[in-house]
Write a protein that holds these residues in place. Structure first.
Motif, PDB file in Angstrom:
ATOM      1  N   UNK A 156      21.350  43.399 -11.543  1.00  0.00           N
ATOM      2  CA  UNK A 156      20.507  44.563 -11.827  1.00  0.00           C
ATOM      3  C   UNK A 156      19.156  44.074 -12.315  1.00  0.00           C
ATOM      4  N   UNK A 157      18.153  44.954 -12.259  1.00  0.00           N
ATOM      5  CA  UNK A 157      16.838  44.664 -12.816  1.00  0.00           C
ATOM      6  C   UNK A 157      16.538  45.742 -13.850  1.00  0.00           C
ATOM      7  N   UNK A 158      16.425  45.320 -15.106  1.00  0.00           N
ATOM      8  CA  UNK A 158      16.114  46.235 -16.205  1.00  0.00           C
ATOM      9  C   UNK A 158      14.696  45.977 -16.682  1.00  0.00           C
ATOM     10  N   UNK A 159      13.995  47.035 -17.079  1.00  0.00           N
ATOM     11  CA  UNK A 159      12.648  46.872 -17.620  1.00  0.00           C
ATOM     12  C   UNK A 159      12.630  47.462 -19.025  1.00  0.00           C
ATOM     13  N   UNK A 160      12.122  46.693 -19.971  1.00  0.00           N
ATOM     14  CA  UNK A 160      12.065  47.126 -21.359  1.00  0.00           C
ATOM     15  C   UNK A 160      10.743  47.843 -21.595  1.00  0.00           C
ATOM     16  N   UNK A 161      10.830  49.126 -21.946  1.00  0.00           N
ATOM     17  CA  UNK A 161       9.638  49.986 -21.955  1.00  0.00           C
ATOM     18  C   UNK A 161       9.109  50.270 -23.350  1.00  0.00           C
ATOM     19  N   UNK A 162       9.772  49.779 -24.399  1.00  0.00           N
ATOM     20  CA  UNK A 162       9.250  49.982 -25.750  1.00  0.00           C
ATOM     21  C   UNK A 162      10.334  50.318 -26.733  1.00  0.00           C
ATOM     22  N   UNK A 163       9.912  50.688 -27.941  1.00  0.00           N
ATOM     23  CA  UNK A 163      10.881  51.032 -28.960  1.00  0.00           C
ATOM     24  C   UNK A 163      10.221  51.257 -30.305  1.00  0.00           C
ATOM     25  N   UNK A 164      11.037  51.332 -31.348  1.00  0.00           N
ATOM     26  CA  UNK A 164      10.567  51.593 -32.709  1.00  0.00           C
ATOM     27  C   UNK A 164      11.722  51.316 -33.670  1.00  0.00           C
ATOM     28  N   UNK A 165      11.421  51.309 -34.949  1.00  0.00           N
ATOM     29  CA  UNK A 165      12.465  51.173 -35.957  1.00  0.00           C
ATOM     30  C   UNK A 165      12.978  52.550 -36.364  1.00  0.00           C
ATOM     31  N   UNK A 166      14.266  52.624 -36.619  1.00  0.00           N
ATOM     32  CA  UNK A 166      14.876  53.863 -37.095  1.00  0.00           C
ATOM     33  C   UNK A 166      16.057  53.508 -37.981  1.00  0.00           C
ATOM     34  N   UNK A 167      16.116  54.156 -39.148  1.00  0.00           N
ATOM     35  CA  UNK A 167      17.141  53.821 -40.127  1.00  0.00           C
ATOM     36  C   UNK A 167      18.209  54.899 -40.269  1.00  0.00           C
ATOM     37  N   UNK A 168      17.979  56.056 -39.637  1.00  0.00           N
ATOM     38  CA  UNK A 168      18.987  57.110 -39.651  1.00  0.00           C
ATOM     39  C   UNK A 168      18.741  58.032 -38.462  1.00  0.00           C
ATOM     40  N   UNK A 169      19.702  58.878 -38.165  1.00  0.00           N
ATOM     41  CA  UNK A 169      19.635  59.700 -36.953  1.00  0.00           C
ATOM     42  C   UNK A 169      18.456  60.658 -36.958  1.00  0.00           C
ATOM     43  N   UNK A 170      18.119  61.216 -38.102  1.00  0.00           N
ATOM     44  CA  UNK A 170      16.980  62.138 -38.153  1.00  0.00           C
ATOM     45  C   UNK A 170      15.681  61.418 -37.783  1.00  0.00           C
ATOM     46  N   UNK A 171      15.542  60.180 -38.265  1.00  0.00           N
ATOM     47  CA  UNK A 171      14.351  59.394 -37.927  1.00  0.00           C
ATOM     48  C   UNK A 171      14.350  59.017 -36.450  1.00  0.00           C
ATOM     49  N   UNK A 172      15.518  58.677 -35.905  1.00  0.00           N
ATOM     50  CA  UNK A 172      15.633  58.395 -34.474  1.00  0.00           C
ATOM     51  C   UNK A 172      15.197  59.598 -33.661  1.00  0.00           C
ATOM     52  N   UNK A 173      15.662  60.783 -34.047  1.00  0.00           N
ATOM     53  CA  UNK A 173      15.301  62.008 -33.336  1.00  0.00           C
ATOM     54  C   UNK A 173      13.784  62.243 -33.388  1.00  0.00           C
ATOM     55  N   UNK A 174      13.210  62.113 -34.560  1.00  0.00           N
ATOM     56  CA  UNK A 174      11.781  62.373 -34.738  1.00  0.00           C
ATOM     57  C   UNK A 174      10.928  61.402 -33.920  1.00  0.00           C
ATOM     58  N   UNK A 175      11.273  60.124 -33.978  1.00  0.00           N
ATOM     59  CA  UNK A 175      10.454  59.120 -33.269  1.00  0.00           C
ATOM     60  C   UNK A 175      10.701  59.147 -31.769  1.00  0.00           C
ATOM     61  N   UNK A 176      11.924  59.517 -31.357  1.00  0.00           N
ATOM     62  CA  UNK A 176      12.180  59.655 -29.918  1.00  0.00           C
ATOM     63  C   UNK A 176      11.342  60.778 -29.318  1.00  0.00           C
ATOM     64  N   UNK A 177      11.048  61.812 -30.114  1.00  0.00           N
ATOM     65  CA  UNK A 177      10.228  62.920 -29.616  1.00  0.00           C
ATOM     66  C   UNK A 177       8.764  62.526 -29.458  1.00  0.00           C
ATOM     67  N   UNK A 178       8.352  61.452 -30.117  1.00  0.00           N
ATOM     68  CA  UNK A 178       6.966  60.976 -30.002  1.00  0.00           C
ATOM     69  C   UNK A 178       6.803  59.892 -28.936  1.00  0.00           C
ATOM     70  N   UNK A 179       7.910  59.399 -28.426  1.00  0.00           N
ATOM     71  CA  UNK A 179       7.836  58.307 -27.444  1.00  0.00           C
ATOM     72  C   UNK A 179       7.208  58.829 -26.146  1.00  0.00           C
ATOM     73  N   UNK A 180       6.353  58.028 -25.486  1.00  0.00           N
ATOM     74  CA  UNK A 180       5.666  58.501 -24.269  1.00  0.00           C
ATOM     75  C   UNK A 180       6.555  58.503 -23.026  1.00  0.00           C
ATOM     76  N   UNK A 181       7.575  59.336 -23.044  1.00  0.00           N
ATOM     77  CA  UNK A 181       8.527  59.370 -21.936  1.00  0.00           C
ATOM     78  C   UNK A 181       7.856  59.662 -20.606  1.00  0.00           C
ATOM     79  N   UNK A 182       6.819  60.500 -20.636  1.00  0.00           N
ATOM     80  CA  UNK A 182       6.150  60.885 -19.391  1.00  0.00           C
ATOM     81  C   UNK A 182       5.491  59.730 -18.660  1.00  0.00           C
ATOM     82  N   UNK A 183       5.280  58.605 -19.350  1.00  0.00           N
ATOM     83  CA  UNK A 183       4.724  57.430 -18.670  1.00  0.00           C
ATOM     84  C   UNK A 183       5.745  56.794 -17.730  1.00  0.00           C
ATOM     85  N   UNK A 184       7.029  57.115 -17.944  1.00  0.00           N
ATOM     86  CA  UNK A 184       8.087  56.426 -17.203  1.00  0.00           C
ATOM     87  C   UNK A 184       9.027  57.374 -16.453  1.00  0.00           C
ATOM     88  N   UNK A 185       9.294  58.535 -17.022  1.00  0.00           N
ATOM     89  CA  UNK A 185      10.317  59.429 -16.488  1.00  0.00           C
ATOM     90  C   UNK A 185       9.703  60.717 -15.960  1.00  0.00           C
TER      91      UNK A 185
END
Length: 375
Positions: A62-91
Motif C-alpha cells: 500500500x502507499x500511505x501519505x501522512x497529511x498532518x496532525x496535532x496533540x490531544x490529551x482527551x476526547x474533547x480536545x481531539x474533537x475540537x482540534x479535528x474540527x479545525x483540521x484542513x480536511x478540505x485540502x485532502x478530502x
C-alpha cells in the motif's frame, strides 16, 4: 492535485522481511529520502510521487501519505482540534470516509471512541459521510501515540498485489508483490528468460514478462487517490502514458502437471497483455525440457505440506526429482525456490546458499532459497 504543500512523508507498506528489497526498488526508481523501517519504507514527495509509487512500485503493499496532525490529551480536545483540521485540502465532501484509529501510550486510550469523534468532526465540518464496510472509497487512519495524533490517508484502496489481471487463481496463490521482490532478490532485471516448472496461476512468469516489457503494475486498476480532493485526471492519464512498452527479446515459460493451472496461467497472461511472450505447457516435472537459447532464471514455489494440506513425506520425492532435472538439464541457469521447509529445499540437492528472511505467506513463514548458475 497541487503539490505546493509537498513534500509529504510517504509510507510504502511491505510484507515484513521484504523492506530491504522494496527500499532498493524505491531508490532505483528515484524516490527521495528512502529509509527502511518496520513494515515498510518511508520516502518524501508530493502527490505526483504518491501516484507514481502506486503505479510503478512492484513490491509495495500500500502507499500511505501522512497529511498532518496535532496533540490531544482527551476526547474533547481531539474533537475540537479535528474540527479545525484542513480536511478540505485532502478530502471531498461527496466521498465516504472510513476512519480507523489506534492508540498507544496515550491519555486517549479508546480507539473506537477516537475514530467516532474524528468521523463526526469530518461529517459536521466537511460534510463527508462516514463509510462502513465495503462502501469506503477513502480510508483515513489516525495514530495516537504519546498523545500525538497523526493522520494518514490510504491512497491505494485495494492492496497493490491486486494488479487487476489475475482473475483465475489456484490454491494458495503467491502474491504478485512477493513474486516481484523474490525475482529482484534473485537478480532478475528483465533481460533474461524465466521459467517456472510449477507455475500454478502463472504469477512468477507474468511478473517477469511485465518487468521485461516495462509494463507498470498499476496500469489496469483504480486507486483511492482518484477520489481525493483536487485529483487531476488529465495529469494522471499523462503519467500512465509516459511509460512505453518494450517488446522483450526473450520468452517466459511456465508448466504444471495440472491442466487447470496451465489454462489459468494462459488466461491470466492474456489479461495482463503478456500472453504473446509466454509459453505454458502441461506436464510433470520429469518431462521438463530446457528452452532453447541462453540460460536464465528458474523461479519456483513448489507445494509444501502446510500450504496445500499434503503429507510432507510425500513431497521429498517431488523436490528431489525437481533438483535432479535442473542439475541434469539446466546448466548455467540460476534457481530461486520458495518454501517454508528447509528440509524440502535441501532435498533438491541444489547448491543453495543461506536462505533469505522469513516472509508471511498466508500465515505460513516462507523463505527464498537461491542457487547460482548450475554446473
Amino acid at each position: 492535485m497541487d503539490d505546493k504543500a509537498a513534500p509529504f512523508e510517504i509510507f510504502l507498506a511491505a510484507l515484513p522481511g521484504l523492506e530491504p528489497l522494496l527500499a532498493a526498488e524505491a531508490r532505483e526508481a528515484g524516490f527521495a529520502g528512502v529509509e527502511e523501517g518496520a513494515g515498510g519504507v518511508t520516502c518524501r514527495g508530493g502527490w505526483a510521487e504518491v501516484w507514481r509509487a502506486n503505479l510503478t512500485l512492484r513490491g509495495a503493499s500500500r502507499v500511505l501519505v501522512r497529511i498532518g496532525g496535532f496533540r490531544a490529551f482527551h476526547l474533547a480536545q481531539l474533537d475540537k482540534r479535528a474540527r479545525r483540521f484542513p480536511w478540505g485540502d485532502f478530502l471531498r465532501p461527496d466521498v465516504p470516509v472510513k476512519v480507523e484509529a489506534t492508540c498507544r501510550r496515550s491519555k486517549i486510550y479508546h480507539a473506537g471512541a477516537a475514530a467516532q469523534r474524528i468521523a463526526r468532526a469530518l461529517a459536521e465540518t466537511l460534510g463527508a459521510p462516514e463509510a462502513t464496510g465495503e462502501e469506503a472509497a477513502v480510508r483515513l487512519m489516525a495514530r495516537i501515540e504519546d498523545d500525538l495524533v497523526t493522520f494518514s490517508l490510504d491512497t491505494s484502496g485495494e492492496p497493490l498485489h491486486r494488479r487487476g489481471h489475475k482473475v483465475a487463481v489456484n490454491k494458495a496463490p503467491l502474491r504478485e508483490t512477493m513474486a516481484a521482490m523474490f525475482l529482484r532478490d534473485c537478480g532478475y532485471a528483465g533481460a533474461e528468460p524465466v521459467l517456472d516448472p510449477m507455475c500454478g496461476s502463472g504469477t512468477f512468469v507474468i511478473e517477469a514478462a511485465e518487468i521485461a516489457a516495462g509494463l507498470m503494475p498499476g496500469r489496469s486498476r483504480a486507486f483511492a487517490f482518484e477520489s481525493l480532493a483536487g485529483f487531476d485526471a488529465g495529469a494522471w492519464a499523462a503519467m500512465k502514458g509516459a511509460f512505453p512498452v518494450r517488446v522483450p527479446a526473450q520468452r517466459f515459460y511456465g508448466s504444471d502437471r495440472d491442466a487447470g493451472a496451465v489454462r489459468m496461467s494462459r488466461e491470466n497472461a492474456e489479461r495482463a497483455g503478456v500472453g504473446e511472450w509466454c509459453a505454458f505447457s502441461c506436464h510433470a516435472v520429469g518431462e521438463l525440457a530446457r528452452p532453447e537459447g541462453p540460460p536464465g532464471l528458474v523461479m519456483v514455489n513448489p507445494p509444501y505440506g502446510a500450504r496445500i494440506g499434503g503429507n510432507r513425506n510425500l513431497l521429498f520425492g517431488l523436490y528431489a526429482a525437481l533438483g535432479g532435472v535442473l542439475k541434469d538439464r539446466f546448466a548455467g541457469w540460476r534457481v530461486g525456490l520458495v518454501t517454508s521447509d528447509a528440509g524440502l529445499a535441501k532435498a533438491t540437492g541444489l547448491p543453495f546458499g543461506a536462505p533469505g528472511a522469513e516472509i508471511d505467506h498466508g500465515g505460513i513463514r516462507v523463505r527464498l532459497w537461491k542457487a547460482g548458475p548450475l554446473r
